[in-house]
Motif scaffolding. Structure first.
Motif, PDB file in Angstrom:
ATOM      1  N   VAL A  83       0.838  -1.193   0.000  1.00  0.00           N
ATOM      2  CA  VAL A  83       0.000   0.000   0.000  1.00  0.00           C
ATOM      3  C   VAL A  83       0.877   1.248   0.000  1.00  0.00           C
ATOM      4  N   ASN A  84       0.388   2.281  -0.701  1.00  0.00           N
ATOM      5  CA  ASN A  84       1.134   3.543  -0.707  1.00  0.00           C
ATOM      6  C   ASN A  84       0.173   4.723  -0.773  1.00  0.00           C
ATOM      7  N   ARG A  85       0.704   5.910  -0.788  1.00  0.00           N
ATOM      8  CA  ARG A  85      -0.091   7.135  -0.776  1.00  0.00           C
ATOM      9  C   ARG A  85      -1.019   7.195  -1.987  1.00  0.00           C
ATOM     10  N   GLY A  86      -2.272   7.542  -1.730  1.00  0.00           N
ATOM     11  CA  GLY A  86      -3.249   7.631  -2.802  1.00  0.00           C
ATOM     12  C   GLY A  86      -4.161   6.436  -2.904  1.00  0.00           C
ATOM     13  N   ASP A  87      -3.756   5.304  -2.373  1.00  0.00           N
ATOM     14  CA  ASP A  87      -4.616   4.122  -2.383  1.00  0.00           C
ATOM     15  C   ASP A  87      -5.814   4.328  -1.457  1.00  0.00           C
ATOM     16  N   VAL A  88      -6.866   3.555  -1.700  1.00  0.00           N
ATOM     17  CA  VAL A  88      -8.059   3.606  -0.859  1.00  0.00           C
ATOM     18  C   VAL A  88      -8.268   2.217  -0.265  1.00  0.00           C
ATOM     19  N   LEU A  89      -8.363   2.156   1.074  1.00  0.00           N
ATOM     20  CA  LEU A  89      -8.534   0.884   1.775  1.00  0.00           C
ATOM     21  C   LEU A  89      -9.985   0.694   2.183  1.00  0.00           C
ATOM     22  N   ASN A  90     -10.407  -0.543   2.180  1.00  0.00           N
ATOM     23  CA  ASN A  90     -11.739  -0.912   2.661  1.00  0.00           C
ATOM     24  C   ASN A  90     -11.541  -1.778   3.911  1.00  0.00           C
ATOM     25  N   ILE A  91     -11.922  -1.246   5.088  1.00  0.00           N
ATOM     26  CA  ILE A  91     -11.691  -1.932   6.362  1.00  0.00           C
ATOM     27  C   ILE A  91     -13.036  -2.370   6.944  1.00  0.00           C
ATOM     28  N   GLY A 128      -7.229   5.956  15.755  1.00  0.00           N
ATOM     29  CA  GLY A 128      -6.591   7.208  15.361  1.00  0.00           C
ATOM     30  C   GLY A 128      -5.778   7.049  14.088  1.00  0.00           C
ATOM     31  N   LYS A 129      -4.690   7.804  13.993  1.00  0.00           N
ATOM     32  CA  LYS A 129      -3.844   7.760  12.803  1.00  0.00           C
ATOM     33  C   LYS A 129      -2.996   6.491  12.807  1.00  0.00           C
ATOM     34  N   VAL A 130      -2.937   5.863  11.624  1.00  0.00           N
ATOM     35  CA  VAL A 130      -2.159   4.624  11.484  1.00  0.00           C
ATOM     36  C   VAL A 130      -1.246   4.778  10.270  1.00  0.00           C
ATOM     37  N   GLU A 131       0.037   4.529  10.436  1.00  0.00           N
ATOM     38  CA  GLU A 131       0.990   4.546   9.323  1.00  0.00           C
ATOM     39  C   GLU A 131       0.799   3.275   8.489  1.00  0.00           C
ATOM     40  N   VAL A 132       0.368   3.453   7.242  1.00  0.00           N
ATOM     41  CA  VAL A 132       0.096   2.280   6.401  1.00  0.00           C
ATOM     42  C   VAL A 132       0.939   2.259   5.127  1.00  0.00           C
ATOM     43  N   ALA A 133       1.506   3.399   4.727  1.00  0.00           N
ATOM     44  CA  ALA A 133       2.306   3.434   3.495  1.00  0.00           C
ATOM     45  C   ALA A 133       3.513   2.507   3.633  1.00  0.00           C
ATOM     46  N   GLY A 134       3.726   1.680   2.620  1.00  0.00           N
ATOM     47  CA  GLY A 134       4.842   0.734   2.638  1.00  0.00           C
ATOM     48  C   GLY A 134       4.518  -0.590   3.311  1.00  0.00           C
ATOM     49  N   LEU A 135       3.238  -0.798   3.700  1.00  0.00           N
ATOM     50  CA  LEU A 135       2.842  -2.045   4.360  1.00  0.00           C
ATOM     51  C   LEU A 135       1.930  -2.866   3.463  1.00  0.00           C
ATOM     52  N   VAL A 137      -1.423  -5.434   3.105  1.00  0.00           N
ATOM     53  CA  VAL A 137      -2.735  -5.392   3.761  1.00  0.00           C
ATOM     54  C   VAL A 137      -2.775  -6.326   4.965  1.00  0.00           C
ATOM     55  N   THR A 138      -2.034  -7.411   4.912  1.00  0.00           N
ATOM     56  CA  THR A 138      -2.012  -8.322   6.066  1.00  0.00           C
ATOM     57  C   THR A 138      -1.351  -7.657   7.260  1.00  0.00           C
ATOM     58  N   GLU A 139      -0.330  -6.849   7.008  1.00  0.00           N
ATOM     59  CA  GLU A 139       0.333  -6.145   8.108  1.00  0.00           C
ATOM     60  C   GLU A 139      -0.577  -5.049   8.673  1.00  0.00           C
ATOM     61  N   ILE A 140      -1.307  -4.356   7.811  1.00  0.00           N
ATOM     62  CA  ILE A 140      -2.251  -3.334   8.280  1.00  0.00           C
ATOM     63  C   ILE A 140      -3.358  -3.975   9.106  1.00  0.00           C
ATOM     64  N   ARG A 141      -3.837  -5.125   8.673  1.00  0.00           N
ATOM     65  CA  ARG A 141      -4.888  -5.846   9.406  1.00  0.00           C
ATOM     66  C   ARG A 141      -4.411  -6.208  10.806  1.00  0.00           C
ATOM     67  N   ASP A 142      -3.175  -6.687  10.930  1.00  0.00           N
ATOM     68  CA  ASP A 142      -2.661  -7.072  12.250  1.00  0.00           C
ATOM     69  C   ASP A 142      -2.530  -5.854  13.168  1.00  0.00           C
ATOM     70  N   ILE A 143      -2.097  -4.722  12.610  1.00  0.00           N
ATOM     71  CA  ILE A 143      -1.961  -3.503  13.428  1.00  0.00           C
ATOM     72  C   ILE A 143      -3.314  -3.055  13.957  1.00  0.00           C
ATOM     73  N   LEU A 144      -4.330  -3.038  13.107  1.00  0.00           N
ATOM     74  CA  LEU A 144      -5.667  -2.608  13.534  1.00  0.00           C
ATOM     75  C   LEU A 144      -6.244  -3.563  14.572  1.00  0.00           C
ATOM     76  N   ARG A 145      -6.044  -4.843  14.397  1.00  0.00           N
ATOM     77  CA  ARG A 145      -6.589  -5.817  15.346  1.00  0.00           C
ATOM     78  C   ARG A 145      -5.933  -5.645  16.718  1.00  0.00           C
TER      79      ARG A 145
END
Length: 372
Positions: A83-91, A128-135, A137-145
């Motif tokens: 994932v990088n800047r400009g992408d749109v995530l569906n959580i 709140g704010k989550v750093e997601v650029a360079g991660l 989706v599986t890594e973003i999912r683990d951070i949110l959980r």
């Protein structure tokens, strides 16, 4: 008069070595006074076009096995979108609709998703704010959980990319639909990108496809891929790659010498044989051509100590044209039909005759003046 005709005879005899016209001379081209001179005959390899040569070329082509691109297969197996800047995530947080932004019939997933801001972050309730650029989706999912555990018991979180907007490749040249294509969670190869661009136009040179990446350019041949199964001509594309398909203007053969219509012939998508090249040029010039001297001049392979390979066909017997129909030409080949010796001699006479006539009439007029 005798002296004049003796001089003319000397010119005629010496002219035999410089007879004008279309022919391939032989001999030593070296010049003792030229340090860069060389013997041309030592710089070329000459082969006769015979059934044996054609059988050898056919056996060589049949023995070539398709080359598999193991590195490409490994890249495809390990591929995962970042994932990088400009992408749109569906959580989505299951059983907690208040944490899932409703889409509705009027909002697409890309409109209802979480946009990755220019600083590489998203905002999510409670977290709140989550750093997601360079991660991934599986890594973003683990951070949110991990962060939602403080507020929700055993949260079930799913993260997908609703819109891929941060990475793209550029396709130019002879494609039916040139433009940009996004890099997504599905790996994009060179062949797939060309297919998505509508394929090649009729003017495309499918042997000359270039890929520019990080200021370096590599050349690929779709012909080898499609016809020979050489998957090394395929590659996984990366963000900001530039793919260019060249025109086929440079992919041509040249037919020169004693033919009806000397010309250049574009290659197109199919092979061109020697017989086709001669036919498209109108065939031999019957009055001047030497059918035993049909040459194909081809640039020597890279790394060779020669400058060219020359293939000769003796087509004095018309049945030899069957061999010409089996001999495949390559781009930038030069087909050269030599002139018969009598044709070259006639050309020499045609150039010298006006001078000889002028000398004759001048001498005759001078004699008449002196006699009067």
């Amino acid at each position: 008069m005798k002296q004049l005709f003796a001089a003319l005879l000397v010119v005629l005899v010496s002219g035999c070595t410089v007879i004008p016209g279309a022919h391939i001379p032989s001999g030593d081209y070296s010049n003792a006074d030229d340090e860069d001179a060389f013997d041309l005959e030592d710089q070329v390899d000459i082969y006769a076009i015979t059934p044996g040569l054609l059988a050898e070329q056919l056996a060589q082509s049949e023995s070539e096995q398709p080359l598999l691109n193991d590195s490409l297969e490994a890249e495809l197996q390990e591929y995962d979108y970042v994932v990088n800047r400009g992408d749109v995530l569906n959580i989505t947080v299951w059983d907690h609709p208040e944490l899932t932004i409703p889409q509705g019939s009027d909002r697409s997933p890309s409109e209802a998703g979480n946009w990755v801001h220019s600083d590489g972050t998203i905002f999510y309730p409670y977290v709140g704010k989550v750093e997601v650029a360079g991660l991934k989706v599986t890594e973003i999912r683990d951070i949110l959980r991990e962060r939602l555990v403080e507020y929700i018991q055993d949260p079930q979180v799913d993260v997908t990319v609703a819109a891929f907007r941060s990475k793209r490749v550029f396709l130019t040249g002879e494609l039916k639909q040139p433009g940009t294509q996004p890099i997504t969670n599905v790996p994009l190869t060179l062949v797939e990108a060309i297919s998505k661009a509508g394929g090649l136009t009729e003017f495309a040179d499918w042997t000359d496809v270039t890929l520019t990446r990080d200021s370096e350019t590599r050349r690929f041949s779709l012909r080898e891929l499609y016809q020979s199964g050489n998957t090394r001509q395929n590659v996984l594309l990366r963000p900001s790659d530039i793919v260019h398909v060249s025109r086929n203007d440079a992919a041509k053969v040249f037919v020169l010498g004693e033919v009806v219509e000397p010309q250049s012939i574009k290659f197109g998508r199919s092979d061109i044989t020697l017989a086709e090249a001669l036919t498209d040029s109108g065939g031999f010039a019957q009055a001047t051509a030497d059918a035993s001297g049909v040459f194909v001049v081809r640039k020597a392979p890279e790394g060779s100590d020669k400058i060219a390979n020359v293939y000769q066909l003796n087509a004095r017997n018309a049945t030899a044209l069957v061999l010409a129909d089996q001999f495949k030409l390559e781009p930038r080949d030069i087909v050269y039909v030599t002139a018969a010796p009598i044709a070259r001699w006639n050309r020499l006479i045609a150039q010298i005759l006006p001078t000889a006539q002028a000398i004759y009439f001048f001498a005759r007029a001078e004699d008449e003046v002196m006699n009067n």
